[in-house]
Enzyme design. Structure first.
Site, PDB file in Angstrom:
ATOM      1  N   GLU A 104     -90.408  36.193 -57.974  1.00 19.70           N
ATOM      2  CA  GLU A 104     -90.153  34.738 -57.889  1.00 19.70           C
ATOM      3  C   GLU A 104     -91.428  33.897 -57.734  1.00 19.70           C
ATOM      4  N   TYR A 106     -93.958  34.384 -55.509  1.00 19.25           N
ATOM      5  CA  TYR A 106     -94.532  34.324 -54.159  1.00 19.25           C
ATOM      6  C   TYR A 106     -95.874  35.082 -54.106  1.00 19.25           C
ATOM      7  N   ARG A 154     -88.946  44.366 -54.597  1.00 18.49           N
ATOM      8  CA  ARG A 154     -88.401  43.439 -55.602  1.00 18.49           C
ATOM      9  C   ARG A 154     -89.485  43.162 -56.621  1.00 18.49           C
ATOM     10  N   HIS A 192     -90.422  30.623 -59.347  1.00 17.76           N
ATOM     11  CA  HIS A 192     -89.753  29.353 -59.037  1.00 17.76           C
ATOM     12  C   HIS A 192     -90.310  28.205 -59.872  1.00 17.76           C
ATOM     13  N   ALA A 194     -91.088  28.376 -62.957  1.00 16.01           N
ATOM     14  CA  ALA A 194     -90.714  28.531 -64.373  1.00 16.01           C
ATOM     15  C   ALA A 194     -89.788  27.389 -64.778  1.00 16.01           C
ATOM     16  N   ARG A 228     -76.644  35.755 -61.471  1.00  6.61           N
ATOM     17  CA  ARG A 228     -75.380  35.278 -62.057  1.00  6.61           C
ATOM     18  C   ARG A 228     -74.373  36.411 -62.263  1.00  6.61           C
ATOM     19  N   GLN A 279     -75.124  23.301 -55.184  1.00 13.32           N
ATOM     20  CA  GLN A 279     -75.034  21.992 -54.520  1.00 13.32           C
ATOM     21  C   GLN A 279     -75.061  22.061 -52.994  1.00 13.32           C
ATOM     22  N   CYS A 281     -75.767  25.175 -51.256  1.00 11.98           N
ATOM     23  CA  CYS A 281     -76.628  26.251 -50.743  1.00 11.98           C
ATOM     24  C   CYS A 281     -78.088  25.874 -50.947  1.00 11.98           C
ATOM     25  N   ALA A 324     -59.957  17.879 -53.366  1.00 12.86           N
ATOM     26  CA  ALA A 324     -59.689  17.518 -51.970  1.00 12.86           C
ATOM     27  C   ALA A 324     -58.274  17.912 -51.579  1.00 12.86           C
ATOM     28  N   LYS A 361     -70.151  24.409 -67.755  1.00 10.43           N
ATOM     29  CA  LYS A 361     -69.403  24.254 -66.498  1.00 10.43           C
ATOM     30  C   LYS A 361     -68.099  25.058 -66.513  1.00 10.43           C
ATOM     31  N   VAL A 388     -46.085  10.089 -57.085  1.00 12.20           N
ATOM     32  CA  VAL A 388     -45.425   9.715 -55.839  1.00 12.20           C
ATOM     33  C   VAL A 388     -45.582   8.214 -55.620  1.00 12.20           C
ATOM     34  N   LEU A 597     -69.518  10.476 -54.336  1.00 15.66           N
ATOM     35  CA  LEU A 597     -68.492  11.512 -54.192  1.00 15.66           C
ATOM     36  C   LEU A 597     -68.853  12.699 -55.066  1.00 15.66           C
TER      37      LEU A 597
HETATM   38  P1  FAD Z   1     -59.550  13.895 -58.129  1.00 16.87           P
HETATM   39  O1  FAD Z   1     -60.198  15.101 -58.644  1.00 16.87           O
HETATM   40  O2  FAD Z   1     -59.789  12.628 -58.847  1.00 16.87           O
HETATM   41  O3  FAD Z   1     -57.996  14.183 -58.039  1.00 16.87           O
HETATM   42  C1  FAD Z   1     -57.058  13.208 -57.727  1.00 16.87           C
HETATM   43  C2  FAD Z   1     -55.684  13.675 -58.164  1.00 16.87           C
HETATM   44  O4  FAD Z   1     -54.704  12.822 -57.618  1.00 16.87           O
HETATM   45  C3  FAD Z   1     -55.469  13.648 -59.670  1.00 16.87           C
HETATM   46  O5  FAD Z   1     -55.071  14.933 -60.116  1.00 16.87           O
HETATM   47  C4  FAD Z   1     -54.362  12.614 -59.885  1.00 16.87           C
HETATM   48  O6  FAD Z   1     -53.494  12.959 -60.948  1.00 16.87           O
HETATM   49  C5  FAD Z   1     -53.651  12.682 -58.551  1.00 16.87           C
HETATM   50  N1  FAD Z   1     -52.894  11.449 -58.203  1.00 16.87           N
HETATM   51  C6  FAD Z   1     -53.380  10.201 -58.059  1.00 16.87           C
HETATM   52  N2  FAD Z   1     -52.391   9.365 -57.665  1.00 16.87           N
HETATM   53  C7  FAD Z   1     -51.259  10.105 -57.548  1.00 16.87           C
HETATM   54  C8  FAD Z   1     -49.931   9.812 -57.167  1.00 16.87           C
HETATM   55  N3  FAD Z   1     -49.535   8.599 -56.770  1.00 16.87           N
HETATM   56  N4  FAD Z   1     -49.049  10.825 -57.182  1.00 16.87           N
HETATM   57  C9  FAD Z   1     -49.401  12.081 -57.548  1.00 16.87           C
HETATM   58  N5  FAD Z   1     -50.646  12.391 -57.923  1.00 16.87           N
HETATM   59  C10 FAD Z   1     -51.575  11.435 -57.911  1.00 16.87           C
HETATM   60  N6  FAD Z   1     -68.478  17.285 -58.757  1.00 16.87           N
HETATM   61  C11 FAD Z   1     -69.330  18.184 -58.310  1.00 16.87           C
HETATM   62  O7  FAD Z   1     -69.433  18.375 -57.114  1.00 16.87           O
HETATM   63  N7  FAD Z   1     -70.093  18.922 -59.167  1.00 16.87           N
HETATM   64  C12 FAD Z   1     -70.014  18.763 -60.494  1.00 16.87           C
HETATM   65  O8  FAD Z   1     -70.720  19.433 -61.230  1.00 16.87           O
HETATM   66  C13 FAD Z   1     -69.126  17.808 -61.000  1.00 16.87           C
HETATM   67  N8  FAD Z   1     -69.020  17.598 -62.323  1.00 16.87           N
HETATM   68  C14 FAD Z   1     -68.160  16.651 -62.784  1.00 16.87           C
HETATM   69  C15 FAD Z   1     -68.077  16.425 -64.143  1.00 16.87           C
HETATM   70  C16 FAD Z   1     -67.204  15.482 -64.648  1.00 16.87           C
HETATM   71  C17 FAD Z   1     -67.155  15.237 -66.122  1.00 16.87           C
HETATM   72  C18 FAD Z   1     -66.373  14.754 -63.760  1.00 16.87           C
HETATM   73  C19 FAD Z   1     -65.383  13.754 -64.284  1.00 16.87           C
HETATM   74  C20 FAD Z   1     -66.454  14.966 -62.395  1.00 16.87           C
HETATM   75  C21 FAD Z   1     -67.357  15.900 -61.899  1.00 16.87           C
HETATM   76  N9  FAD Z   1     -67.507  16.123 -60.540  1.00 16.87           N
HETATM   77  C22 FAD Z   1     -68.362  17.066 -60.082  1.00 16.87           C
HETATM   78  C23 FAD Z   1     -66.804  15.284 -59.557  1.00 16.87           C
HETATM   79  C24 FAD Z   1     -65.584  15.976 -58.947  1.00 16.87           C
HETATM   80  O9  FAD Z   1     -64.752  16.470 -59.945  1.00 16.87           O
HETATM   81  C25 FAD Z   1     -64.877  14.991 -58.052  1.00 16.87           C
HETATM   82  O10 FAD Z   1     -65.743  14.606 -57.023  1.00 16.87           O
HETATM   83  C26 FAD Z   1     -63.624  15.592 -57.422  1.00 16.87           C
HETATM   84  O11 FAD Z   1     -62.736  16.002 -58.410  1.00 16.87           O
HETATM   85  C27 FAD Z   1     -62.947  14.583 -56.515  1.00 16.87           C
HETATM   86  O12 FAD Z   1     -61.824  15.202 -55.980  1.00 16.87           O
HETATM   87  P2  FAD Z   1     -60.561  14.430 -55.438  1.00 16.87           P
HETATM   88  O13 FAD Z   1     -59.599  15.499 -55.044  1.00 16.87           O
HETATM   89  O14 FAD Z   1     -60.969  13.453 -54.413  1.00 16.87           O
HETATM   90  O15 FAD Z   1     -59.995  13.578 -56.640  1.00 16.87           O
HETATM   91  P1  NAP Z   2     -72.730   7.858 -60.275  1.00 16.38           P
HETATM   92  O1  NAP Z   2     -73.500   9.097 -60.087  1.00 16.38           O
HETATM   93  O2  NAP Z   2     -72.554   6.945 -59.138  1.00 16.38           O
HETATM   94  O3  NAP Z   2     -73.412   7.070 -61.484  1.00 16.38           O
HETATM   95  C1  NAP Z   2     -72.928   5.865 -61.928  1.00 16.38           C
HETATM   96  C2  NAP Z   2     -73.844   5.287 -63.007  1.00 16.38           C
HETATM   97  O4  NAP Z   2     -73.275   4.084 -63.456  1.00 16.38           O
HETATM   98  C3  NAP Z   2     -75.219   5.002 -62.515  1.00 16.38           C
HETATM   99  O5  NAP Z   2     -76.126   5.530 -63.459  1.00 16.38           O
HETATM  100  C4  NAP Z   2     -75.307   3.484 -62.458  1.00 16.38           C
HETATM  101  O6  NAP Z   2     -76.577   3.209 -62.992  1.00 16.38           O
HETATM  102  C5  NAP Z   2     -74.215   3.009 -63.402  1.00 16.38           C
HETATM  103  N1  NAP Z   2     -73.510   1.826 -62.914  1.00 16.38           N
HETATM  104  C6  NAP Z   2     -72.972   1.610 -61.696  1.00 16.38           C
HETATM  105  N2  NAP Z   2     -72.385   0.399 -61.637  1.00 16.38           N
HETATM  106  C7  NAP Z   2     -72.548  -0.158 -62.851  1.00 16.38           C
HETATM  107  C8  NAP Z   2     -72.178  -1.422 -63.417  1.00 16.38           C
HETATM  108  N3  NAP Z   2     -71.508  -2.325 -62.707  1.00 16.38           N
HETATM  109  N4  NAP Z   2     -72.520  -1.682 -64.673  1.00 16.38           N
HETATM  110  C9  NAP Z   2     -73.205  -0.777 -65.410  1.00 16.38           C
HETATM  111  N5  NAP Z   2     -73.588   0.416 -64.934  1.00 16.38           N
HETATM  112  C10 NAP Z   2     -73.259   0.731 -63.670  1.00 16.38           C
HETATM  113  O7  NAP Z   2     -71.249   8.178 -60.777  1.00 16.38           O
HETATM  114  P2  NAP Z   2     -70.691   9.114 -61.920  1.00 16.38           P
HETATM  115  O8  NAP Z   2     -71.702   9.510 -62.910  1.00 16.38           O
HETATM  116  O9  NAP Z   2     -69.474   8.403 -62.377  1.00 16.38           O
HETATM  117  O10 NAP Z   2     -70.243  10.411 -61.152  1.00 16.38           O
HETATM  118  C11 NAP Z   2     -69.204  10.361 -60.187  1.00 16.38           C
HETATM  119  C12 NAP Z   2     -69.425  11.407 -59.137  1.00 16.38           C
HETATM  120  O11 NAP Z   2     -69.193  12.708 -59.688  1.00 16.38           O
HETATM  121  C13 NAP Z   2     -70.851  11.343 -58.689  1.00 16.38           C
HETATM  122  O12 NAP Z   2     -70.922  10.933 -57.344  1.00 16.38           O
HETATM  123  C14 NAP Z   2     -71.381  12.712 -58.874  1.00 16.38           C
HETATM  124  O13 NAP Z   2     -71.940  13.244 -57.686  1.00 16.38           O
HETATM  125  C15 NAP Z   2     -70.204  13.578 -59.275  1.00 16.38           C
HETATM  126  N6  NAP Z   2     -70.696  14.426 -60.360  1.00 16.38           N
HETATM  127  C16 NAP Z   2     -71.585  15.384 -60.072  1.00 16.38           C
HETATM  128  C17 NAP Z   2     -72.110  16.149 -61.076  1.00 16.38           C
HETATM  129  C18 NAP Z   2     -73.096  17.234 -60.772  1.00 16.38           C
HETATM  130  O14 NAP Z   2     -73.584  17.870 -61.694  1.00 16.38           O
HETATM  131  N7  NAP Z   2     -73.406  17.527 -59.547  1.00 16.38           N
HETATM  132  C19 NAP Z   2     -71.730  15.933 -62.380  1.00 16.38           C
HETATM  133  C20 NAP Z   2     -70.824  14.921 -62.652  1.00 16.38           C
HETATM  134  C21 NAP Z   2     -70.331  14.172 -61.628  1.00 16.38           C
HETATM  135  P3  NAP Z   2     -77.398   1.884 -62.834  1.00 16.38           P
HETATM  136  O15 NAP Z   2     -76.929   1.248 -61.566  1.00 16.38           O
HETATM  137  O16 NAP Z   2     -78.834   2.268 -62.827  1.00 16.38           O
HETATM  138  O17 NAP Z   2     -77.072   1.117 -64.063  1.00 16.38           O
HETATM  139 FE1  SF4 Z   3     -72.244  29.248 -55.275  1.00 19.92          FE
HETATM  140 FE2  SF4 Z   3     -71.342  27.823 -53.250  1.00 19.92          FE
HETATM  141 FE3  SF4 Z   3     -73.948  27.816 -53.783  1.00 19.92          FE
HETATM  142 FE4  SF4 Z   3     -72.255  26.552 -55.434  1.00 19.92          FE
HETATM  143  S1  SF4 Z   3     -72.694  26.032 -53.286  1.00 19.92           S
HETATM  144  S2  SF4 Z   3     -73.898  27.995 -55.993  1.00 19.92           S
HETATM  145  S3  SF4 Z   3     -70.457  27.870 -55.313  1.00 19.92           S
HETATM  146  S4  SF4 Z   3     -72.734  29.560 -53.110  1.00 19.92           S
END
Ligand code: FAD
Ligand code: NAP
Ligand code: SF4
Length: 613
Positions: A104, A106, A154, A192, A194, A228, A279, A281, A324, A361, A388, A597
């Site tokens: 790595e 070191y 290692r 690291h 790389a 992996r 995220q 670890c 959640a 993903k 709901v 979030l």
């Molecule tokens: P959500 O995942 O939004 O789930 C909410 C659920 O509630 C939905 O299934 C919806 O149908 C249901 N619901 C809402 N209202 C009602 C109702 N009245 N009755 C019944 N059901 C209802 N996070 C990471 O940490 N790492 C990542 O790499 C990452 N990549 C992402 C990539 C993409 C493209 C996206 C879109 C998100 C990504 N995220 C990532 C973010 C992550 O998915 C969210 O932070 C997470 O899903 C939030 O979880 P939640 O349970 O709060 O809400």
């Molecule tokens: P985000 O990370 O908060 O990014 C939102 C983007 O929108 C920012 O680039 C911001 O940029 C822009 N923005 C905000 N308000 C705006 C406005 N009024 N008009 C125009 N642009 C605006 O949110 P997200 O990309 O939607 O992701 C949602 C959550 O999912 C994030 O919190 C993230 O942690 C999670 N997620 C994580 C991963 C991961 O790989 N770890 C991947 C996907 C999602 P400017 O303000 O600079 O314009």
């Molecule tokens: Fe694996 Fe958990 Fe680390 Fe993500 S946070 S890489 S799931 S050990």
């Protein structure tokens, strides 16, 4: 082994009997369960994040701010004594063996390669001199600890940096290490510094075991492979194909401490899989926070977060089956509550169902499989296709209501936002609406990056195909190239679209992405020629495309589509009326707070609530 070798100020060290005694708690606990445990001895050399760090030469690493002091010859001899002392103390601590960290990038690597070793004494210059340090370390350690103690070395089999070791040099060193008395050789992949990912989620499973297999032709002692390998089926395949004698894993045990027991009982469908996100670890470690795990918030928090059986069984409704809600429902049910989980969608997962479609993903499918199994095992009453309403909940006899209803995409107030060219990330990723050849992406957060990754790929993701992935990152599988990469040009599929990513703020694109993975996303998009356009304000969207201002200049980018990825806002309309109706109601995940979030926070919040209701 000593203060100079610290990874960061006041990090762990074993130099005295007092240090060793502290470890007995761990070794005794492992032995009580019938396990064996070795302790890794790591001297970080120039990677040490402190001003006392040392190396073969005084050359700063590209990933740390501290320039190292060059070790004098007397310093090298003292370092060897400190390693040997550390190994002897590990016996006092009750370990069954040690691992000498020779990979790595070191200290040991820093002596081995010309990249970092510019010395002209007997520890530098030709290869014999440069590999003297690891050989002396293994030899002198073996003399000090006796025949029976396990010594794992290692070995950096693939440095993945310019001026790293050639394959012939690695083999020569491996043979010398075997001769010097190592019991086992473990595989190290990549320094690291790389610029090639080696453990992130987009790296295919078992992407590097072919390197260990090649070494098996040269070495007689057992070889361990790594990187992996996160599920029993993957590990089994590696062993069955003869790539290695043993498998090494770390993160999968944070994700599921019962991994081995479940594998042994043939219950791999119950394993909470490490998704390789880093995220909670590695990213935590780099922020000086306690390491944990995104899919298992109990990891490293076992003394304060417990899922004990309840003696007050309640009727619980969880609304929303995203990360959640899934965590809350399954843990509450595991504790003995009577849980009903509702989702308006036809499947569980919430936004994970969108995320899992992003190339690289695919591991997110495993998290959903895990939760599905937990729902079954703990008899959660699952109601899909059920939106709901406030009335439903008001009329119900649920004693606890958990709102995990997630988010809504942020609505923007740009002129022309309802133009037919405009799509949301949900239109693109979930509803698969057609997207044209030239695309502007508004927003450069995690979702903006993911959408751009999705739009610039076609066909099978390289994370599913080791050979294609190796080509994409310019890794030479024949190992003729020095360090596996020198003079190799990455080969990747051209993007089917021209993508332009926009943001309003200053600073680098992807600056808020994970410390250990953000650079991978940036690098992938750069290869796909995505253009990053920052510090803009949006004026309007019309038939021509996206109009914006940059440096007080009005510009227009002609595009077929504008995809909005501008963040999210909480979706919790039900909350206040339920409170007003005197219901015991809790809100978690995106529904609680959408800014910043991620699934780590969503699962953690769900788990912590379920542990106490
Ligand atoms: P959500 O995942 O939004 O789930 C909410 C659920 O509630 C939905 O299934 C919806 O149908 C249901 N619901 C809402 N209202 C009602 C109702 N009245 N009755 C019944 N059901 C209802 N996070 C990471 O940490 N790492 C990542 O790499 C990452 N990549 C992402 C990539 C993409 C493209 C996206 C879109 C998100 C990504 N995220 C990532 C973010 C992550 O998915 C969210 O932070 C997470 O899903 C939030 O979880 P939640 O349970 O709060 O809400
Ligand atoms: P985000 O990370 O908060 O990014 C939102 C983007 O929108 C920012 O680039 C911001 O940029 C822009 N923005 C905000 N308000 C705006 C406005 N009024 N008009 C125009 N642009 C605006 O949110 P997200 O990309 O939607 O992701 C949602 C959550 O999912 C994030 O919190 C993230 O942690 C999670 N997620 C994580 C991963 C991961 O790989 N770890 C991947 C996907 C999602 P400017 O303000 O600079 O314009
Ligand atoms: Fe694996 Fe958990 Fe680390 Fe993500 S946070 S890489 S799931 S050990």
């Amino acid at each position: 082994p000593n203060i100079q070798g610290w990874t960061a100020p006041f990090s762990a060290r074993m130099s005295t009997k007092k240090h060793a005694k502290h470890h007995q708690k761990i070794t005794e606990a492992v032995h009580k369960e019938g396990g064996k445990i070795c302790m890794q001895i790591l001297h970080s050399g120039r990677y040490g994040y402190h001003p006392f760090n040392v190396s073969a030469s005084a050359i700063k690493s590209p990933i740390t701010p501290f320039k190292p002091f060059k070790l004098r010859e007397s310093g090298i001899k003292r370092t060897i004594r400190d390693f040997v002392n550390c190994a002897k103390l590990s016996k006092v601590a009750g370990y069954d063996g040690i691992e000498i960290m020779g990979s790595e990038g070191y200290l040991i690597n820093q002596f081995i390669t010309k990249r970092t070793n510019k010395r002209s004494d007997s520890w530098g210059g030709n290869y014999e001199n440069r590999m003297r340090l690891p050989i002396e370390l293994v030899k002198q350690t073996r003399e000090a600890v006796g025949k029976e103690f396990i010594i794992i070395y290692r070995l950096s089999m693939l440095d993945l940096v310019e001026k790293g070791s050639s394959w012939e040099e690695v083999v020569q060193l491996g043979k010398e290490i075997e001769k010097a008395g190592a019991t086992i050789i473990n595989t190290g992949i990549g320094w690291h510094e790389a610029r090639i990912p080696t453990i992130a989620t987009s790296v295919p499973r078992a992407a590097f075991t072919w390197v260990t297999k090649k070494m098996k032709e040269e070495i007689k002692i057992p070889l361990v492979t790594s990187n992996r390998i996160n599920m029993p089926e993957t590990a089994e395949k590696v062993l069955a194909e003869g790539d290695a004698d043993m498998i090494s894993m770390a993160r999968p045990f944070l994700a599921d401490p019962e991994w081995v027991n479940k594998a042994e009982a043939d219950k791999s469908d119950e394993i909470n899989t490490c998704i390789g996100c880093n995220q909670a670890c590695l990213d935590h470690v780099f922020q000086q926070k306690v390491a944990s795990c995104l899919v298992n918030p109990r990891a490293c928090h076992e003394t304060e977060l417990n899922y004990n059986l309840t003696d007050n069984k309640k009727k619980v409704a969880v609304v929303g089956a995203g990360p959640a809600g899934l965590a809350a429902a399954t843990i509450a049910a595991q504790r003995g509550h009577n849980v009903t989980l509702f989702d308006a969608d036809k499947e569980i997962g919430g936004q994970f169902n969108i995320a899992k479609q992003i190339p690289g993903k695919e591991e997110f499918y495993e998290t959903l499989r895990y939760f599905k199994k937990q729902i079954e095992l703990h008899k959660v009453n699952l109601k899909l296709n059920t939106r709901v309403s406030l009335d439903d909940l008001k009329k119900s006899d649920f004693e606890e209501i958990v709102l995990a209803t997630g988010i809504k995409p942020r609505e923007l107030k740009i002129e022309g936002i309802n133009h037919q060219k405009v799509l949301s990330y949900i239109d693109v990723l979930k509803d698969k609406k057609p997207v044209g050849k030239r695309v502007a992406v508004i927003g450069a957060g995690g979702i903006g990056f993911d959408v751009s990754e999705y739009l610039t790929h076609e066909g099978e993701a390289t994370s599913q195909n080791i050979d294609a992935w190796l080509k994409e990152w310019g890794i030479d599988k024949t190992l003729e190239a020095r360090a596996g990469i020198e003079n190799i040009k990455p080969e990747f599929e051209a993007s089917p679209r021209e993508v332009f990513m926009f943001k309003r703020s200053k600073g680098k694109f992807g600056g808020n992405l994970g410390k250990t993975t953000g650079w991978i996303h940036r690098s992938t998009l750069k290869k796909k020629k995505v253009q990053f356009i920052g510090e803009v304000s949006y004026t309007k969207i019309d038939d021509k495309g996206l109009h914006y201002t940059q440096n007080e200049e009005q510009k227009v980018l002609e595009v077929d589509n504008v995809v909005i990825c501008a963040g999210q806002v909480p979706f919790k309309e039900l909350y206040q009326p339920l409170l007003d109706a005197n219901k015991s109601v809790h809100v978690i995940g995106g529904a609680d707070f959408a800014s910043e979030l991620d699934a780590k926070r969503a699962i953690n919040q769900g788990a912590r609530l379920a542990a106490k209701i």
